[in-house]
Every structure is written in C-alpha cells, then in structure tokens.
Design an enzyme around this catalytic site. Structure first.
Site, PDB file in Angstrom:
ATOM      1  N   ASP A 201      16.350 -15.522  16.339  1.00 36.23           N
ATOM      2  CA  ASP A 201      15.229 -15.402  17.292  1.00 36.23           C
ATOM      3  C   ASP A 201      15.697 -15.816  18.698  1.00 36.23           C
ATOM      4  O   ASP A 201      15.402 -15.136  19.685  1.00 36.23           O
ATOM      5  CB  ASP A 201      14.062 -16.285  16.817  1.00 36.23           C
ATOM      6  N   LYS A 205      15.957 -13.476  22.167  1.00 35.62           N
ATOM      7  CA  LYS A 205      15.395 -13.870  23.468  1.00 35.62           C
ATOM      8  C   LYS A 205      16.496 -13.977  24.528  1.00 35.62           C
ATOM      9  O   LYS A 205      16.308 -13.555  25.681  1.00 35.62           O
ATOM     10  CB  LYS A 205      14.674 -15.215  23.312  1.00 35.62           C
TER      11      LYS A 205
HETATM   12  N1  HSE Z   1       9.337 -18.625  16.215  1.00 34.69           N
HETATM   13  C1  HSE Z   1       9.395 -18.625  17.613  1.00 34.69           C
HETATM   14  C2  HSE Z   1       9.850 -19.995  18.096  1.00 34.69           C
HETATM   15  C3  HSE Z   1       8.052 -18.278  18.185  1.00 34.69           C
HETATM   16  O1  HSE Z   1       9.806 -20.941  17.305  1.00 34.69           O
HETATM   17  O2  HSE Z   1      10.255 -20.130  19.241  1.00 34.69           O
HETATM   18  C4  HSE Z   1       8.035 -18.149  19.696  1.00 34.69           C
HETATM   19  O3  HSE Z   1       8.763 -17.032  20.105  1.00 34.69           O
END
Ligand code: HSE
Ligand code: NAP
Length: 438
Positions: A201, A205
């Site tokens: 994740d 980003k």
């Molecule tokens: N799962 C992601 C985090 C959610 O913990 O940052 C926010 O993008």
C-alpha cells in the site's frame, strides 16, 4: 443553484464516511462552491448487511452499472477497492464523460496511465486526493501548490496501519498481531491487510507521489518494497539506544541531471532508522507525514491522519469540490489531475541505490568472529562507522550491531550473503537503512 448528483460505488468505511460527511457539510460546501452536492445512489455488494453508517435503503443498489449509466447521476465516486471491477467502474464512467473521484491507490498504481489517458480522451477528470496520506491534501500540494518547483526529495510516512503498529510496538512493547487486529477494527487496514504490512500500500502511494512529482507514471514493478513484518522488538530497542526510531518510509530521490538528460529517480519503500531529532521520528499512531523538498521552496512538511473514515472522507470532499467545479465551469478550466511531461523518466534500480545501514547479526561469542565479518566488508569496500556488542546478552549467540557508511544495495546484498554463510553467524542478518535526509 445547480444540483450535482453523486453515485457512490462502495458504502463501507470510506463510502459510509463520505455519505455522512456530505450530509454534515454539504450545505457549507454549497455556499463555497455555488453547487449543491446530493448523494443519489450508493452501490454495495450486500443490501442486507448492517452498516456502521446508516444509508437510507432507498439509495442502495447492488448493480454498479446502473448507477454509473444513470443519466441523472453526474459524478461517480469509486470507493469499493480492488483493481478489477473498480477499473471497469472508472473506465465506464470516464467513457460517459463523467468526472470520477477515487480513493483507490492500488487501482491507480496498476492502471493509472490507462485511466488518465481515458479521462483525457473523453474530456473528464479523474481525481485521487484520498488515495495518498488520508486527510493530508498532498496531491493538491504537488499538483498546484508546488507546481513551480522541481522536487528533489520526498519522504513519506504514508501507511497509517504500519505507523500505528510500529508506534505501539515502540511505546508499549505491544505485540504485532494484536496491534494489527486493532488497526483492522478501527478501519485503518486494507481489506487484505498484507497490502499494509508488506509495504505494498505504501508502495502504491509512493509511486503515485513520485509520478506526480516527476511527470511520468511509475510502473509499480519498479518500486522496491520491504514491509514491516521483519521489524523485531529487538531492533526497535537497539535503534532507540542508538538515537533512532524505525519508520516505514516511502523515499523518492532525484539526483540532478545526467549530462543534460533526466537522471533516474529512486522510488522505494522500506523500514528506515530515522534520527530522533528529525521531525518524521515523532509522527506517531495513525498519523502520516510527507516531507517534500523543492528546488525553489526548500523543505516543506505536511501532517495529518493517514487512514480511517473521517480523514479519508475529508480528502474525498476536496475532490468532490474540484469535480463539481468541472461540471459547473468545464473540465478544461482546471489543472488536470495528472500531466505526463517527462518522456525520459525512469526509476533507479534498487541495486544502484546508495544508503547507510544498520545491520544486526546473531553471532557466536568466539575470538576472530568480528575479524571475519570485517574482512568481508573491507573486501567489498564497505566502511563500518561503528560496532556495538551490547552487554547483558547470554547464550550460544549474541547480537552484534554494525552501523555502515554509504554503500550500494548491490554491495550490501553480496557482502551480507557471504557473511550469512560464515559458521560463526547463526541467523539471517537483519539490514535496515538509515536516512540522514541530506
Ligand atoms: N490501509 C491504509 C493505511 C488506508 O493504513 O494507510 C489509508 O490509505
Ligand atoms: P470497505 O470498508 O471494504 O468497503 C468496500 C465497499 O465496496 C463495501 O461497501 C462493499 O459492499 C462495496 N463493494 C465491494 N464490491 C462491490 C461490488 N462489486 N459492487 C458494489 N459494491 C461493492 O473498504 P474501505 O476501507 O471503505 O476502502 C475503500 C477504498 O478506499 C479502497 O480502495 C481503499 O484502499 C481506499 N482507502 C481506504 C482508506 C481507509 O482508511 N479505510 C483510506 C484511504 C483509501 P458491502 O458493504 O455490501 O460489502
């Protein structure tokens, strides 16, 4: 006043938060924008599911296609997650010329180029403020606020779940699995939490931020990723004794130009020892922070909640405002959400990335151990800046901490491979990068 009807695809943590936020502050936004936002339909998977945020049953639907195609719906908000059906949702809406707002970083990372090209072809914009760093308006900062800068460094704590876990492990000595369960209960974690803890994740980003900062869409396969599963309480303690805090950092570095040509950009995600004196070391819990250096502005810092219902809803509202203004004034009246402008853009292979390192070895307490290890590092021209063999550890193997001067990833990988094969080394070496923010 013009009314803009929203079709929200997904009524879970974020979808429910957006529904609630529009009810709460829709009138205020109408005063500020001169258009009224109204939630017309919310597509979900299961109509009978009990929801933390109640959505009137008359608004619910299970067929996302009918919501997207409904001529009375002007703007589509994709909040379902995933990369397969979500891609179809976004493409279908853009092809109808409808502006789309999404919080889906996995989707953008995998299909961003295709989605932005489709948006351009059909004269619609695709907005994604909520895809990075929760409530921090970092996309708008890079897209608009810093538009006149070349971005030379960007460091981000961009995964709320990982930061929450690392903070509680450090401050409370909490257990990894128990804290992850808390992050899931609080709505921070992804539906598949390995996306968070294995760093993917944060890589999605960081890739999005790098793309925006450097003008070419970063292929997710080129982003080097390490997650936090391997960060042990022992390393957190040793880091603390050395004056550092371990954070999962997204790192985007650009090193000038190479004979007039654009030089490759480092785009990576890995646990990092951050000096306790640096502001990023004090970013705790679910909070995110992004540190951006521009060639004109210098250093800037953005801080806020990185995950959860309300923080994410706030970012979606910001995009709803831009998308609503597209409908009011025309999509071309605004800076497009992503403008590809660097044809020679490339990502620096991780083997060529230079860093400082913390290395923890588990070694036999025997004369000559340190000499064998030092000889391998010396042969690879890797310098040791300090060695610590802490007192108070007993048993067949003892921890040995090495702080290493700048070295490439390739040199460290090869040297640690040789070191791990020494009979005196008892476990796989731990290697964590050290950042000095130069
Ligand atoms: N799962 C992601 C985090 C959610 O913990 O940052 C926010 O993008
Ligand atoms: P979630 O709670 O699991 O919600 C997903 C929603 O999508 C649910 O309402 C689900 O319906 C619906 N859905 C799934 N498949 C569907 C289908 N085929 N047709 C119609 N509806 C469908 O997930 P979330 O946490 O809100 O995350 C949504 C997106 O926001 C993801 O892309 C995530 O990465 C992103 N995001 C999340 C956060 C966060 O803090 N949670 C922060 C930033 C970005 P049911 O409710 O009936 O199951």
């Amino acid at each position: 006043m013009r009314q803009i009807n929203l079709g929200i695809i997904g009524g879970g943590t974020v979808g429910g938060g957006v529904f609630q936020a529009v009810q709460r502050n829709g009138a205020l936004m109408a005063l500020r924008l001169g258009v009224e936002l109204r939630v017309a339909r919310v597509a979900v998977r299961d109509l009978k599911k009990s929801r933390a945020v109640r959505i009137p049953p008359a608004l619910l639907a299970t067929d996302w296609r009918s919501v997207v195609a409904d001529p009375g719906i002007h703007l589509i908000v994709e909040l379902m997650g995933g990369t397969t059906i979500a891609r179809q949702v976004v493409l279908a809406a853009l092809k109808l010329g409808k502006p789309v707002v999404t919080a889906n970083k996995a989707l953008l990372s995998a299909h961003g180029e295709e989605l932005f090209a489709t948006a351009q072809r059909h004269g619609a914009n695709l907005y994604y403020e909520a895809s990075v760093a929760g409530g921090i308006p970092i996309i708008k900062v890079l897209r608009e606020g810093l538009i006149g800068n070349r971005i030379t460094r960007l460091y981000g704590i961009v995964n709320g779940t990982c930061n929450y876990i690392l903070t509680r492990m450090k401050l409370e000595g909490a257990d990894f699995a128990a804290v992850l369960a808390d992050a899931q209960r609080l709505g921070y974690a992804e539906a598949e939490p390995s996306l968070d803890v294995d760093g993917h994740d944060a890589a999605h980003k960081t890739g999005i931020l790098a793309s925006l900062a450097h003008g070419f869409w970063v292929n997710p396969k080129d982003v080097y990723v390490e997650g936090i599963r391997g960060v042990t309480p022992l390393d957190i303690q040793f880091a603390e004794r050395l004056g550092y805090t371990i954070k999962l950092l997204g790192v985007v570095k650009k090193f000038g130009t190479d004979q007039g040509k654009c030089s490759p950009v480092q785009v990576s995600v890995y646990p990092t020892l951050v000096p306790n004196g640096h502001v990023l070391a004090s970013v705790n819990d679910v909070f995110n922070a992004v540190y951006v250096r521009g060639d004109i502005v210098g250093d800037t810092l953005y801080y806020g909640r990185g995950a959860g219902q309300d923080a994410t809803a706030s970012a979606v509202l910001s995009d709803l405002a831009d998308a609503a203004l597209d409908l009011k004034c025309g999509a071309k009246s605004r800076i497009p959400p992503f403008v590809p402008h660097e044809r020679d853009g490339a990502v620096l292979p991780i083997d060529e990335v230079v860093s400082r390192y913390y290395v923890r070895l588990s070694v036999a307490d025997r004369p000559g151990t340190l000499a064998k290890i030092a000889a391998i590092l010396a042969a690879a021209k890797i310098g040791i800046s300090s060695v610590i063999q802490p007192e108070g550890h007993e048993g067949k193997s003892l921890p040995l901490i090495l702080m290493i001067h700048d070295a490439t990833h390739a040199a460290m990988r090869q040297a640690l491979g040789k070191i791990s094969r020494l009979a005196v080394v008892k476990e796989t070496p731990v290697m964590i990068r050290v950042e000095n923010f130069e």
